[in-house]
Design an enzyme around this catalytic site. Sequence first.
Site, PDB file in Angstrom:
ATOM      1  N   GLU A 151       0.825  -1.210   0.000  1.00  0.00           N
ATOM      2  CA  GLU A 151       0.000   0.000   0.000  1.00  0.00           C
ATOM      3  C   GLU A 151       0.861   1.262   0.000  1.00  0.00           C
ATOM      4  OE1 GLU A 151      -3.941   0.004   1.952  1.00  0.00           O
ATOM      5  OE2 GLU A 151      -3.025  -1.439   3.308  1.00  0.00           O
ATOM      6  N   ASP A 152       0.360   2.281  -0.694  1.00  0.00           N
ATOM      7  CA  ASP A 152       0.869   3.650  -0.560  1.00  0.00           C
ATOM      8  C   ASP A 152       2.364   3.761  -0.831  1.00  0.00           C
ATOM      9  OD1 ASP A 152      -1.709   3.791   0.432  1.00  0.00           O
ATOM     10  OD2 ASP A 152      -1.214   5.094   2.099  1.00  0.00           O
ATOM     11  N   CYS A 212      -6.463   4.846  -2.623  1.00  0.00           N
ATOM     12  CA  CYS A 212      -6.727   3.409  -2.672  1.00  0.00           C
ATOM     13  C   CYS A 212      -8.054   3.020  -3.317  1.00  0.00           C
ATOM     14  CB  CYS A 212      -6.620   2.811  -1.271  1.00  0.00           C
ATOM     15  SG  CYS A 212      -7.492   3.727   0.009  1.00  0.00           S
ATOM     16  N   ASP A 221      -0.830  -0.175  -4.701  1.00  0.00           N
ATOM     17  CA  ASP A 221      -2.158   0.298  -5.113  1.00  0.00           C
ATOM     18  C   ASP A 221      -2.166   1.742  -5.599  1.00  0.00           C
ATOM     19  OD1 ASP A 221      -1.755   1.350  -2.566  1.00  0.00           O
ATOM     20  OD2 ASP A 221      -3.701   0.739  -1.772  1.00  0.00           O
ATOM     21  N   HIS A 222      -1.096   2.480  -5.356  1.00  0.00           N
ATOM     22  CA  HIS A 222      -0.875   3.826  -5.914  1.00  0.00           C
ATOM     23  C   HIS A 222       0.481   4.286  -5.423  1.00  0.00           C
ATOM     24  CE1 HIS A 222      -1.901   5.535  -1.969  1.00  0.00           C
ATOM     25  NE2 HIS A 222      -2.968   4.760  -1.984  1.00  0.00           N
TER      26      HIS A 222
END
Length: 576
Positions: free
Chosen positions: A62-63, A101, A295-296
């Site tokens: 994530e992130d 997200c 996710d980004h």
Amino acid sequence: MAPRSGAAGKRGDVGAPLRAGGTRVSRRHRPELALVALLALLLPLDAGAEEPPPNILLIMAEDLGPRLGAYGDPIAKTPNIDRLAREGVLYERAFTTAGVCAPSRAAIIMGVHQNTWGAGHMRTYRGGYLAVPPPDMKAFPELLRAAGYYTVNAGKTDYQMSTTLQGAFGGPFTIWDDTSGSNWRGRAEDQPFFAYMTLGITHEGQLWPIMTWPPGLMETLTLPMRLWTRWQWIGETDPRTVPIPPYYPDNPVVREDLARLYNNIEAMDAQVGELLAKLEEDGLADRTLVIFTTDHGDGLPRGKRWPYDSGTRIPLIVRWPGVTDAGSVEAELVSGVDFAPTLLRAAGLPVPDHVQGRVFLGPDKESEPGYVYAARDRMDAHRDRVRSVRDRDFLYVRHLIPDQPYVLPIEYRNQLPMMVELQRLHEAGALTGPPALWFRETRDAEELFDTRDDPHQVRNLAGDPAHADRLATMRRELDRWLEASGDLGLLEEEELRKRFWPGGEQPVTAAPRHEQSPGRVGLSSASAGASIGYRIDGGPWRLYTGPIPVGAGAEITAKAVRYGWAESDEVDIELP
């Protein structure tokens, strides 16, 4: 709905779907495609195949932008991910469709840009509705499951189709065989698996201090996770060594937050190593397609939630034994919507006509698109509307509500010490140069960046006559895309509420009906597009794909769900 993306200059024929063998069929042959899709669901995966389909392991941190040793980061300690890159292919230009997200994950799971089906706002549940895709649109893991894959999800889902924890978890129950497992070991013998593993240790919230005083509700609820994160640290990064992007001031608070991020990255890499070791232990490494991505982009101010490269550029590394070349590097553009068609084709399944992505890997690889697209819409409670288009070298950003500040109040983001420090410096008039640009009270309506000379996007070229032709080209392409994609984010959110949840109430899926014939039970629902799950004699839930063979005296329990609607009541069917 927009056609599937393809190479620049060849958009006239890229909307055609794929046959099972990977060749194009025209839209006028959609009944034929439907027959192929039906056969793919009803026949065993290995029917007529020389080799069984690969297992698929999708690891999604994530992130996080490409802050990895394999991408040349001098600080990152990521030996497991770096080894994966040496054994597979590394993509230099991979991007998500949003810098946050829920919209990004919604596009990934469907293979369709989030604003095409109403999933663009962060999060839709906070707007009083859930996104409801068209009846024929299914999440790609459900298509894999229907074709015989064992599907397992660990961690966040966040597809804009759940009310659990504001939509961050849960979702249609028919997508997954298992949503609580940490691996693929619950499947039947020789059953192929698709495992979607989210690693949350690099999430924005894991950069908050262990304790603040007085602690708020949000800090208190997330304290156990932050304590667990610190326990996972392998080492501690010297804040003096971290590189500082030009849009941040160089001061101790910024350096300490970035150092914490690198500590979390090292711990995340160890988790990747554990997953890869499980594949080896199970003797599956040679038969498993492994993807590492995020996710980004970075979960940092001016990164997360924004369509600049800092918010949408992601690492993407793929190892597919016998297909990818070890240690190769790929410069082509890849979008988050490309995961669905690529993995469906890897499994030998047809790509549905509505999918907007392209197959970027494998025997059925399609041409590189000329552009990729991203969007920013409501962030928490604050209305916004930003769109972007990017080619290999240039990024064009359009602010459709330019008469407001770049920095809108985001409670979650504001817990980060770096953000508190940036706001303090801004209020004191101490921000100058690139760090001050993000704190302007109004926005540039258009931004154009040459990412080759300006990788951090701090020099807007939209007003430079030398780039007038490029600006016009990017404008036209974004205009074309907004029309072709049917961007529902251009509507006011109240219209989406009325469209998806008429009267402000979540629609309820019609309960399954059944028809019995000797030794078989057929199920259906009056709700168009509903997916149906069933269980026999209290066993595990299965996805309904056709008449169920059952013996005398069995009891079937069934329920249905249309994506974005509430599940139906359960129906019990007792057989004589």
